[in-house]
Design an enzyme around this catalytic site. Structure first.
Site, PDB file in Angstrom:
ATOM      1  N   LYS A 144      -1.756   0.455  24.691  1.00  0.00           N
ATOM      2  CA  LYS A 144      -2.510   1.213  25.706  1.00  0.00           C
ATOM      3  C   LYS A 144      -1.574   2.104  26.539  1.00  0.00           C
ATOM      4  CE  LYS A 144      -6.142  -0.593  24.011  1.00  0.00           C
ATOM      5  NZ  LYS A 144      -7.109  -1.606  24.359  1.00  0.00           N
TER       6      LYS A 144
HETATM    7  C1  LIG Z   1      -8.186  -2.628  23.886  1.00  0.00           C
HETATM    8  C2  LIG Z   1      -9.580  -2.532  24.325  1.00  0.00           C
HETATM    9  C3  LIG Z   1     -10.229  -3.574  25.026  1.00  0.00           C
HETATM   10  C4  LIG Z   1      -9.607  -4.924  25.200  1.00  0.00           C
HETATM   11  O1  LIG Z   1      -8.398  -4.918  25.880  1.00  0.00           O
HETATM   12  P1  LIG Z   1      -7.522  -6.252  25.906  1.00  0.00           P
HETATM   13  O2  LIG Z   1      -6.595  -6.027  27.068  1.00  0.00           O
HETATM   14  O3  LIG Z   1      -6.802  -6.337  24.603  1.00  0.00           O
HETATM   15  O4  LIG Z   1      -8.431  -7.403  26.136  1.00  0.00           O
HETATM   16  C5  LIG Z   1     -11.494  -3.353  25.519  1.00  0.00           C
HETATM   17  N1  LIG Z   1     -12.131  -2.201  25.307  1.00  0.00           N
HETATM   18  C6  LIG Z   1     -11.575  -1.187  24.615  1.00  0.00           C
HETATM   19  C7  LIG Z   1     -12.337   0.083  24.436  1.00  0.00           C
HETATM   20  C8  LIG Z   1     -10.294  -1.339  24.077  1.00  0.00           C
HETATM   21  O5  LIG Z   1      -9.756  -0.349  23.338  1.00  0.00           O
END
Ligand SMILES: *Cc1c(COP(=O)(O)O)cnc(C)c1O
Length: 414
Positions: A213
């Protein structure tokens, strides 16, 4: 360097594998991690508090609750809104499974609405059509009548690829149909909408700090809100429903005293993760600037092609460019052939996302079928995310640009 083969054909030495994403963890983060390890306080403590304060300041949210993941933050947001088995929650099918899984974990019914073909975000018109077709007005609000009567309590707006949803339109629907707006801002740390931080536009915002991210804490997330009672409830539920958090529990006089007021979860962040977060947040604007500059290079290189559909930018949104998704519109090269051809050139890529209504669980549990959300399905058939991360060099971007042109111009034969 070029190597000459026996047939005297010139073959370039294989370029190293270029992954779809690599996190940027610097020496500041590493020093801070060591300091946490040496401090003896590893779980939620002073660094988590500092990270929350810094995140409030960065986003302008009144409240920020650090969590173990964005999934946890989404689950807490729904539970803090008291969403349960009598309720329905609507979201986009064009998202990661976590967005809808947490609705199921609350015992609520999942509703989907189709996306906008340009932004891949929830289409407000489609949201309203689903409400009009599947829900009836009642004294308590709008109630989905399919199978059981469940009140539509919330919409989870996913800011796909780091571009804000059409928040004015969604806020107008929230007003008209009396639901809460929860933002899945997993892609959107650093993104804004009409100058305001995403994640602060609805009742709650949920961020992800997973390694791919925009910024990372290894695993981690953040729930933001302007509503202090919602945030307090989310915090309580993130720590087993115990009335005093661990930090206070071990530093006050009556160290043993606590009460359990609800069966909560174990969703807090650790100080090890927050040590990364504090320094990553300081670099977030720089990360987003680099992502945007690389995305502009891609835009310039691909903008004139009729066989490639580049991302559309909503002028109201400041795009954090978490992903660079393109649609392969070539008659000769399919999306899957394109991915394989990139792979042969040692370039990684990814597909965001398999529409959730086509996955087995959502088909079987809720009766969704192919054809239900045609815009999401058509986008999925052709979409692929190209490598994009802050540490990517201009040369690496040029390698991707050359490979894309070579594959689309030359077809897929080697
Ligand atoms: C990565 C992601 C999540 C989940 O994030 P985590 O921190 O891994 O729980 C939720 N929604 C979207 C759109 C994502 O890309």
């Amino acid at each position: 360097m070029l190597l000459t083969t026996t047939s005297s054909r010139l073959v370039k030495p294989a370029a190293p594998f270029l992954p779809f994403s690599i996190p940027s963890v610097g020496s500041e983060e590493i020093r801070e991690l060591i300091a946490v390890a040496e401090s003896g306080w590893l779980t939620a403590g002073p660094r988590t508090q500092r990270f929350e304060e810094a995140f409030r300041e960065y986003t302008g949210a009144a409240e920020a609750v650090a969590t173990s993941s964005c999934t946890a933050a989404l689950h807490l947001a729904l539970r803090a809104l008291h969403i349960g088995p009598d309720d329905a929650v609507l979201t986009s099918p064009f998202t990661f499974s976590a967005t809808a899984n947490v609705i199921v974990h609350c015992g609520a019914q999942v509703l989907f609405a189709d996306i906008c073909p340009k932004t891949y975000n929830l289409d407000p018109g489609a949201v309203e059509r689903v409400i009009r077709e599947q829900c009836r007005p009642s004294r308590q609000g709008w109630v989905a009548t399919l199978r059981a009567r469940r009140r539509l309590r919330a919409v989870i707006a996913v800011h796909y690829a780091g571009q804000s949803c059409a928040m004015e339109e969604l806020a107008a629907l929230a007003e008209r149909y009396q639901f809460s707006l929860v933002e899945d801002a997993a892609h959107a740390a650093g993104a804004r909408y009409r100058g305001r931080s995403v994640g602060t536009l609805g009742q709650a915002g949920c961020f992800s700090f997973y390694p791919t991210k925009n910024m990372t804490t290894g695993e981690g997330g953040m729930l933001t809100s302007h509503d202090s009672s919602l945030a307090a409830r989310a915090r309580l539920l993130s720590q087993h429903g115990i009335t005093r958090d661990g930090w206070q529990r071990y530093s006050t006089e009556q160290a043993w005293e606590y009460d359990v007021v609800e069966a909560g979860f174990k969703y807090n962040m650790t100080d090890l993760a927050a040590a990364l977060g504090v320094h990553q947040l300081l670099r977030l604007n720089e990360f987003v600037d680099r992502r945007r500059s690389l995305a502009s290079s891609y835009d310039r290189a691909f903008g004139g092609r009729s066989d490639l559909i580049i991302p559309y930018e909503d002028p109201r949104a400041f795009h954090s460019r978490h992903l660079y998704p393109v649609q392969i519109a070539s008659k000769r090269v399919s999306r899957d052939q394109f991915i394989q051809a990139l792979r042969r050139r040692n370039i990684g890529s990814s597909v965001h996302f398999v529409p959730l209504h086509l996955t087995r669980f959502y088909r079987e549990r809720f009766g969704f079928r192919r054809g239900d959300f045609p815009v999401a399905e058509q986008a999925f058939e052709r979409i692929v995310s190209l490598p994009l991360f802050p540490a990517m060099s201009d040369d690496e971007a040029a390698r991707v640009i050359d490979a894309v042109a070579e594959i689309l111009d030359g077809g897929v034969s080697p």
